[in-house]
Scaffold this active site. Structure first.
Site, PDB file in Angstrom:
ATOM      1  N   LYS A 124       0.681  -1.304  -0.354  1.00 24.04           N
ATOM      2  CA  LYS A 124       0.080  -0.252  -0.128  1.00 24.04           C
ATOM      3  C   LYS A 124       1.045   1.540   0.105  1.00 24.04           C
ATOM      4  O   LYS A 124       1.512   1.209   1.003  1.00 24.04           O
ATOM      5  CB  LYS A 124      -1.302   0.670   1.074  1.00 24.04           C
ATOM      6  CG  LYS A 124      -1.892   1.381   1.463  1.00 24.04           C
ATOM      7  CD  LYS A 124      -2.241   1.582   2.412  1.00 24.04           C
ATOM      8  CE  LYS A 124      -3.033   2.362   2.323  1.00 24.04           C
ATOM      9  NZ  LYS A 124      -4.257   2.927   4.501  1.00 24.04           N
ATOM     10  N   LYS A 156     -10.366  12.861   8.324  1.00 25.29           N
ATOM     11  CA  LYS A 156      -9.492  12.633  10.246  1.00 25.29           C
ATOM     12  C   LYS A 156      -9.839  13.764  10.495  1.00 25.29           C
ATOM     13  O   LYS A 156      -9.421  15.180  10.007  1.00 25.29           O
ATOM     14  CB  LYS A 156      -8.090  11.991   9.116  1.00 25.29           C
ATOM     15  CG  LYS A 156      -7.598  10.628   8.732  1.00 25.29           C
ATOM     16  CD  LYS A 156      -6.182  10.221   8.589  1.00 25.29           C
ATOM     17  CE  LYS A 156      -6.056   8.946   7.978  1.00 25.29           C
ATOM     18  NZ  LYS A 156      -7.096   7.693   9.154  1.00 25.29           N
ATOM     19  N   ASP A 180       1.644   6.409   5.442  1.00 26.21           N
ATOM     20  CA  ASP A 180       0.606   5.389   4.989  1.00 26.21           C
ATOM     21  C   ASP A 180       1.254   5.040   3.557  1.00 26.21           C
ATOM     22  O   ASP A 180       0.295   4.215   2.849  1.00 26.21           O
ATOM     23  CB  ASP A 180      -0.689   6.385   5.117  1.00 26.21           C
ATOM     24  CG  ASP A 180      -1.211   5.089   4.817  1.00 26.21           C
ATOM     25  OD1 ASP A 180      -1.819   4.438   5.272  1.00 26.21           O
ATOM     26  OD2 ASP A 180      -2.396   6.009   4.649  1.00 26.21           O
ATOM     27  N   ARG A 185      -7.396  -0.408   1.286  1.00 31.41           N
ATOM     28  CA  ARG A 185      -8.325  -1.376   0.387  1.00 31.41           C
ATOM     29  C   ARG A 185      -9.014  -1.922  -0.565  1.00 31.41           C
ATOM     30  O   ARG A 185      -8.660  -2.473  -1.171  1.00 31.41           O
ATOM     31  CB  ARG A 185      -9.226  -2.101   2.051  1.00 31.41           C
ATOM     32  CG  ARG A 185     -10.668  -1.441   2.032  1.00 31.41           C
ATOM     33  CD  ARG A 185     -11.668  -1.637   2.974  1.00 31.41           C
ATOM     34  NE  ARG A 185     -10.888  -1.442   4.109  1.00 31.41           N
ATOM     35  CZ  ARG A 185     -11.453  -1.288   5.533  1.00 31.41           C
ATOM     36  NH1 ARG A 185     -12.869  -1.887   5.604  1.00 31.41           N
ATOM     37  NH2 ARG A 185     -10.822  -0.983   6.019  1.00 31.41           N
TER      38      ARG A 185
END
Ligand code: BES
Ligand code: MN
Ligand code: ZN
Length: 510
Positions: free
Chosen positions: A270, A282, A293, A360
């Protein structure tokens, strides 16, 4: 810092400082006889007799300047029955930092004391050498790119393993080389994850991947927005849509000699170069950490770098493909809205109820693409996927999900021996699929908080074809850290476990 060897016994050893490892309570008058042979002053130094070898104790001992070894750094390891590989790694990292602070240019590791430690910890000498070398290199890692005043202290020029035997055994030499390759991969991953999101954009990451591939003669491909669209990767594109930065899926293929035509090991990372959450924004607190990330993709690139640095004799038996799915999740005017429905590459429709569950979506298409392009021997993905995984396992650990017991065990076992805490979590397909039901699409992208890491893993499972050996590693709690072998910031977690999985060919190596 270069890694060297000095064989031939104490009479050949020479360095600005020699590190000697001592357990608490085992330090008698002549605790390191081999060293006293080379540094006879040590045996009559009162301070050396006072050294206790407590955990974390680091004391520099000085002899006459003219001697070949005029400094010895005593490295305390604590009580032998309490010491473990983690405390050894930290001791080595702290010791190297001390050497640098003192501007010592050349460092020796007392091989005889290492052999005693190996026996006490119950590992092979070569295994301890590998851990000593990687810890030395990682302890010295620092991220100073943006500091106008860099540290005044340079790294030591070299670290030499001081050996008692006439020759450097092959397994010792290759253990040290392996550690150097791993450290290089880890540091590359750390650099990439520490770089801020305005610099390490998806395009910049892809360029970095291209450089790694070019440096090691590996094949390289990159898919931009047009290519992703042509491949039907609408879930991936939905994530990138709100950002001015274009997505990039970088693919590095390494085919060692003799491995041509064999089913490859595929690693998918990812690569969210920044995750603001998108329209499901967020909270401000800690949002800056989301520059990391892309740590999964960074780990995958780190593995490719490490593979490139290994000698041909240590090359994997199969091709290794690294797929780095990079994008930026932002709340721009074109951003995906909660409630939007997209169709992923494998034909499944997804109602995006939370744009912050973006990892995802990107991985779903990347995994589907990987299985269309290749017939994987094993398919592994690694991602900073869910805060729920951090809640489940605590900081510093990663969740491993797989329906293949042997693969799950191999990954957890490799992690344990290599200092990456992997812990298996269940794929409860039926309950998670129930939780991911959508009234208007095949599934939603985000379920209830409870069991969130499992729901995410089961979501990914929907993109894995029957018969494919797959594992998912959720490293959301392990991407950042601080320790004597980890300057505060990115950890490079995953590089060692995945490298081991790429080299193992299905057999436990460690
Ligand atoms: N990148 C985050 C997960 C994360 C959290 C990584 C903390 C590192 C540290 C991920 O994209 C995310 O936002 N996950 C959501 C999922 C939820 C919306 C189902 C989360 O964990 O809150
Ligand atoms: Mn998110
Ligand atoms: Zn994310």
């Amino acid at each position: 810092m270069e890694i060297r060897f000095q064989a031939g016994g104490p009479s050949r050893w020479k360095a600005d400082v020699v590190l000697s490892f001592v357990f608490e309570g085992e330090h008698g008058e002549h605790a390191c006889p081999e060293l006293e042979e080379r540094a006879p002053w040590l045996g009559i130094a009162p301070a050396w007799r006072d050294f206790r070898g407590r955990k974390g104790e680091l004391v520099m001992f000085y002899g006459p300047e003219a001697m070949e070894v005029s400094r010895v750094l005593g490295v305390g390891l604590g009580k032998a029955d309490k010491a473990d590989m983690t405390s050894f790694r930290h001791a080595v990292g702290s010791a190297l930092r001390r050497c640098r602070e003192y501007d010592l240019e050349t460092v020796g590791l007392d091989g005889a004391s290492l052999a005693r430690v190996a026996a006490r910890l119950g590992v092979d000498f070569a295994v301890l050498v590998r851990e000593a070398v990687i810890s030395a290199l990682l302890g010295l890692y620092r991220y100073e790119r943006w500091l106008s005043e860099k540290s005044a202290h340079a790294d030591p020029r070299w670290l030499a393993l001081l050996l008692e035997g006439e020759f450097v055994e092959n397994d010792v030499r290759s253990a040290a080389r392996m550690a150097e390759a791993e450290a290089a991969g880890l540091m590359l991953a750390r650099d990439a994850a520490n770089d801020p999101a305005n610099v390490m954009t998806p395009s910049a990451f892809a360029e970095k991947a291209r450089e790694v591939a070019a440096r090691h003669g590996m094949a390289f491909r990159v898919l931009g927005p047009e290519e992703l669209a042509a491949e039907g990767m609408q879930a991936y594109l939905a994530v990138a849509r709100g950002s001015a930065e274009e997505p990039r899926m970088a693919v590095v293929e390494y085919t060692p000699k003799g491995a041509e035509g064999r089913a490859p090991v595929i690693l998918v990372g990812k690569g969210l170069c920044f995750d603001s959450g998108g329209i499901s924004l967020k909270p401000a607190k800690g949002m800056g950490d989301m520059k990391g990330d892309m740590s999964g993709a960074a780990a995958v690139l780190g593995v490719m770098e490490a593979l490139g640095q290994l000698d041909a004799s240590s090359a994997p038996a199969r091709p290794v493909v690294g797929i780095m799915a990079c994008a930026e999740n932002m709340p721009g005017g074109h951003a995906t809205r909660p409630g939007d429905i997209v169709t992923a590459k494998n034909g499944k429709s997804i109602e995006i109820v939370n744009t912050d569950a973006e990892g995802r979506l990107v991985l779903a298409d990347a995994l589907a693409w990987a299985q269309e392009q290749y017939q994987p021997f094993r398919l592994l993905d690694i991602a900073t996927l869910t805060g729920a995984c951090a809640v489940a396992l605590g900081l510093g650990a990663a969740g491993v999900f797989s329906e293949d017991d042997a693969l799950a065990e191999e990954l957890c076992h490799a992690g344990t021996t290599l200092g990456e805490r992997n812990w298996r979590l269940p794929l409860w397909n039926a309950t998670s699929l129930e939780a991911l039901k959508s009234p208007c699409a095949d599934m939603v992208n985000s379920g209830p908080r409870e069991g969130g890491a499992i729901h995410a893993a089961v979501f990914l499972r929907q993109f894995i074809r029957e018969g494919v050996t797959w594992a998912h590693i959720d490293m959301a709690a392990a991407d950042m850290g601080e320790s004597p072998i980890n300057a505060k910031g990115a950890t490079g977690f995953g590089v060692r476990t995945l490298l081991c999985a790429a080299l193992s060919d299905g057999h436990m190596l460690q």
